[in-house]
Enzyme design. Structure first.
Site, mmCIF file in Angstrom:
data_model
loop_
_atom_site.group_PDB
_atom_site.id
_atom_site.type_symbol
_atom_site.label_atom_id
_atom_site.label_comp_id
_atom_site.label_asym_id
_atom_site.label_seq_id
_atom_site.Cartn_x
_atom_site.Cartn_y
_atom_site.Cartn_z
ATOM 1 N N PRO A 1 0.812 -1.215 0.000
ATOM 2 C CA PRO A 1 0.000 0.000 0.000
ATOM 3 C C PRO A 1 0.852 1.275 0.000
ATOM 4 C CG PRO A 1 -0.781 -1.565 1.651
ATOM 5 C CD PRO A 1 0.549 -2.057 1.178
ATOM 6 N N GLU A 2 0.732 2.051 -1.069
ATOM 7 C CA GLU A 2 1.345 3.374 -1.141
ATOM 8 C C GLU A 2 0.241 4.348 -1.513
ATOM 9 O OE1 GLU A 2 5.223 3.578 -2.920
ATOM 10 O OE2 GLU A 2 5.707 1.520 -2.368
ATOM 11 N N LYS B 1 -1.113 8.143 2.957
ATOM 12 C CA LYS B 1 -1.383 6.716 3.149
ATOM 13 C C LYS B 1 -2.493 6.481 4.172
ATOM 14 C CE LYS B 1 3.414 5.428 2.217
ATOM 15 N NZ LYS B 1 4.576 4.642 2.686
ATOM 16 N N ARG C 1 14.275 -0.781 5.501
ATOM 17 C CA ARG C 1 13.414 -1.062 4.356
ATOM 18 C C ARG C 1 14.233 -1.649 3.205
ATOM 19 N NH1 ARG C 1 8.572 2.007 4.520
ATOM 20 N NH2 ARG C 1 8.227 2.676 6.679
#
Length: 278
Positions: A2-3, A51, A250
């Site tokens: 999800p972005e 977001k 990340r």
């Protein structure tokens, strides 16, 4: 993953299913709000902010949710079997006469007064897909810490809202710099292009089920998830490494042949390992 584009589509889908309709079912499966009941209230709108998702209902209330890595909102027609996951993963159910919206695995779910939405999203920078988009302000925010690595600055939602790990890697590739380049060392013309390019990518993908940054049918992404396959541009093996500020690492992808700037050596722990694409 999800972005900003994913959340935009979720908001659009939820708005189309719920807005202007009276809630006939309300079930918030979070201990703090277990007794809250929105039944009988009209859903006014559902909107994305970076977001974050904001579902506003009659009476000055907003249901704030965030998908993070694994969360999802699913919309089902009356009588349709739910298929978003096992029942224990459901965090919220919002039903109207002909549709039911079910939130699965939502790590953030809170009920706020609409007047207090700033508590949840007031810290965010300009939204790449929102009406408040301001490329000049986004550039100023990014340059607030010139020594910060570009990849980390792009992920900081206080600078500009909507970029996640996929777009971070793809934007750095398109600018031909590594995610570890201090943003203050980014050439002026690249810095000017960055917010415009970021918005262009998200706008191009906001209505697509499959994210594409290459413009090619056979390959959707330039570098994200491609290590150790060859770069689509120069053939050099794409590399992967963890990047973060210490609070959270990340997975990051880049092409050593196309992108200039500092990068971890192949011997660095967590460097060069293939990652699952999203």
């Amino acid at each position: 993953m999800p972005e900003g584009d994913t959340v935009y589509r979720a908001a659009k889908r939820l708005h189309g299913a719920l807005a202007g309709k009276v809630l006939t079912r309300s079930d918030l499966r979070v201990p703090r709000y277990a007794t809250a009941d929105l039944t009988g209230r009209t859903v006014l709108d559902v909107t994305a902010r970076g977001k974050h998702l904001l579902t506003r209902v009659e009476g000055g209330l907003t249901l704030h949710s965030h998908l993070r890595m694994d969360g999802a909102w699913k919309v089902f027609a009356a009588g349709q079997r739910w298929n978003g996951g096992p029942a224990h993963q459901i965090r919220v159910i919002l039903g109207v006469a002909d549709r039911t919206a079910v939130g699965y695995r939502l790590p953030v779910l809170e009920l706020l007064r609409t007047a207090d939405e700033h508590r949840a999203v007031g810290h965010l920078g300009p939204d790449l897909l929102g009406p408040d988009w301001d490329p000049g302000l986004a550039r100023e925010n990014l340059l607030g810490d010139p020594a910060r690595p570009l990849g980390e600055a792009l992920l900081d939602q206080r600078n500009l809202a909507g970029i996640g790990n996929v777009y971070k890697s793809e934007l750095c590739f398109l600018l031909r710099v590594t995610p570890w380049l201090p943003i203050g060392e980014l050439p002026a013309e690249h810095l000017g292009q960055l917010p415009v390019l970021a918005r262009r990518l998200l706008e191009a993908n906001r209505d697509r089920a499959t994210r594409n940054t290459t413009g090619r049918r056979e390959q959707n992404l330039f570098v994200y998830g491609r290590a150790p396959r060859p770069c689509l541009h120069c053939g050099t093996p794409v590399r992967a490494a963890d990047q973060g500020d210490g609070s959270r690492e990340r997975p990051t992808y880049w092409c050593p042949g196309c992108q200039w700037g500092p990068a971890p050596s192949p011997e660095t722990p967590g460097s060069g390992l293939p990652r699952r694409a999203s």
